[in-house]
Design a protein around this motif. Sequence first.
Motif, PDB file in Angstrom:
ATOM      1  N   SER A 154       0.818  -1.209   0.000  1.00  0.00           N
ATOM      2  CA  SER A 154       0.000   0.000   0.000  1.00  0.00           C
ATOM      3  C   SER A 154       0.856   1.264   0.000  1.00  0.00           C
ATOM      4  O   SER A 154       0.380   2.336  -0.369  1.00  0.00           O
ATOM      5  CB  SER A 154      -0.951   0.002   1.198  1.00  0.00           C
ATOM      6  OG  SER A 154      -0.214   0.142   2.406  1.00  0.00           O
ATOM      7  N   LYS A 155       2.113   1.160   0.397  1.00  0.00           N
ATOM      8  CA  LYS A 155       3.004   2.319   0.422  1.00  0.00           C
ATOM      9  C   LYS A 155       3.675   2.566  -0.936  1.00  0.00           C
ATOM     10  O   LYS A 155       4.272   3.617  -1.151  1.00  0.00           O
ATOM     11  CB  LYS A 155       4.085   2.134   1.488  1.00  0.00           C
ATOM     12  CG  LYS A 155       3.526   2.119   2.900  1.00  0.00           C
ATOM     13  CD  LYS A 155       4.618   1.863   3.914  1.00  0.00           C
ATOM     14  CE  LYS A 155       4.038   1.763   5.320  1.00  0.00           C
ATOM     15  NZ  LYS A 155       5.050   1.401   6.298  1.00  0.00           N
ATOM     16  N   LEU A 156       3.588   1.584  -1.843  1.00  0.00           N
ATOM     17  CA  LEU A 156       4.206   1.738  -3.156  1.00  0.00           C
ATOM     18  C   LEU A 156       3.386   2.678  -4.019  1.00  0.00           C
ATOM     19  O   LEU A 156       2.158   2.690  -3.958  1.00  0.00           O
ATOM     20  CB  LEU A 156       4.318   0.369  -3.848  1.00  0.00           C
ATOM     21  CG  LEU A 156       5.215  -0.660  -3.170  1.00  0.00           C
ATOM     22  CD1 LEU A 156       5.112  -1.995  -3.902  1.00  0.00           C
ATOM     23  CD2 LEU A 156       6.656  -0.189  -3.144  1.00  0.00           C
ATOM     24  N   SER A 157       4.073   3.448  -4.831  1.00  0.00           N
ATOM     25  CA  SER A 157       3.360   4.362  -5.723  1.00  0.00           C
ATOM     26  C   SER A 157       2.806   3.573  -6.910  1.00  0.00           C
ATOM     27  O   SER A 157       3.322   2.524  -7.274  1.00  0.00           O
ATOM     28  CB  SER A 157       4.290   5.462  -6.214  1.00  0.00           C
ATOM     29  OG  SER A 157       5.353   4.895  -6.946  1.00  0.00           O
ATOM     30  N   ASP A 158       1.766   4.102  -7.507  1.00  0.00           N
ATOM     31  CA  ASP A 158       1.193   3.464  -8.684  1.00  0.00           C
ATOM     32  C   ASP A 158       2.129   3.659  -9.866  1.00  0.00           C
ATOM     33  O   ASP A 158       2.541   4.773 -10.173  1.00  0.00           O
ATOM     34  CB  ASP A 158      -0.173   4.070  -9.027  1.00  0.00           C
ATOM     35  CG  ASP A 158      -1.236   3.700  -7.998  1.00  0.00           C
ATOM     36  OD1 ASP A 158      -1.044   2.686  -7.294  1.00  0.00           O
ATOM     37  OD2 ASP A 158      -2.239   4.422  -7.902  1.00  0.00           O
ATOM     38  N   ALA A 159       2.454   2.569 -10.501  1.00  0.00           N
ATOM     39  CA  ALA A 159       3.314   2.640 -11.681  1.00  0.00           C
ATOM     40  C   ALA A 159       2.487   2.261 -12.896  1.00  0.00           C
ATOM     41  O   ALA A 159       1.792   1.253 -12.890  1.00  0.00           O
ATOM     42  CB  ALA A 159       4.488   1.693 -11.525  1.00  0.00           C
TER      43      ALA A 159
END
Length: 159
Positions: A26-31
């Motif tokens: 959930s902490k990862l940015s949308d790529a």
Amino acid sequence: MNSQFSIPSLPETPQCSPNQLIQLASKLSDATISIPSVDKVLEAIEQGKADQLSKLDWIYCIYAKAQWDQQNIDRSRKTSAAIWKVAISNSCLQHQLLWRLALYYGDCQEQVLAQSLAESFDIFANSVSHLLPFQIIRAFRSVQAGIELAKIACEQRVN
């Protein structure tokens, strides 16, 4: 001969619970990866910016060209010719097109290349007709492919 090797010691694998993995994700940015349409690739060619296209752009364009041709019948041959002209100076595109062309003329079950690209191969081949791969692909296209391939093998002294 009897040799004994020591067993390497490996670090312990961290134990993560599913909830920890969910929190991490959930902490990862949308790529997002934007794959241009065939129209965008063709536009880049027309504007003289074909050198700015990535390998992925070319692969997608070649993959989607047959479907694009069905919707743009009047432009299919002209655009395929433009793609082959770019391939003269773009080795990555050359390799993709030639590989798929060889599969196209072989007994491949899948549609691997748009018919318009296969039919416009001569535009490219006439520029580099002295090279062996192009001679072989031309032989595949002939009515007597086996005989033509045998002639090339004899001339080039290859089996």
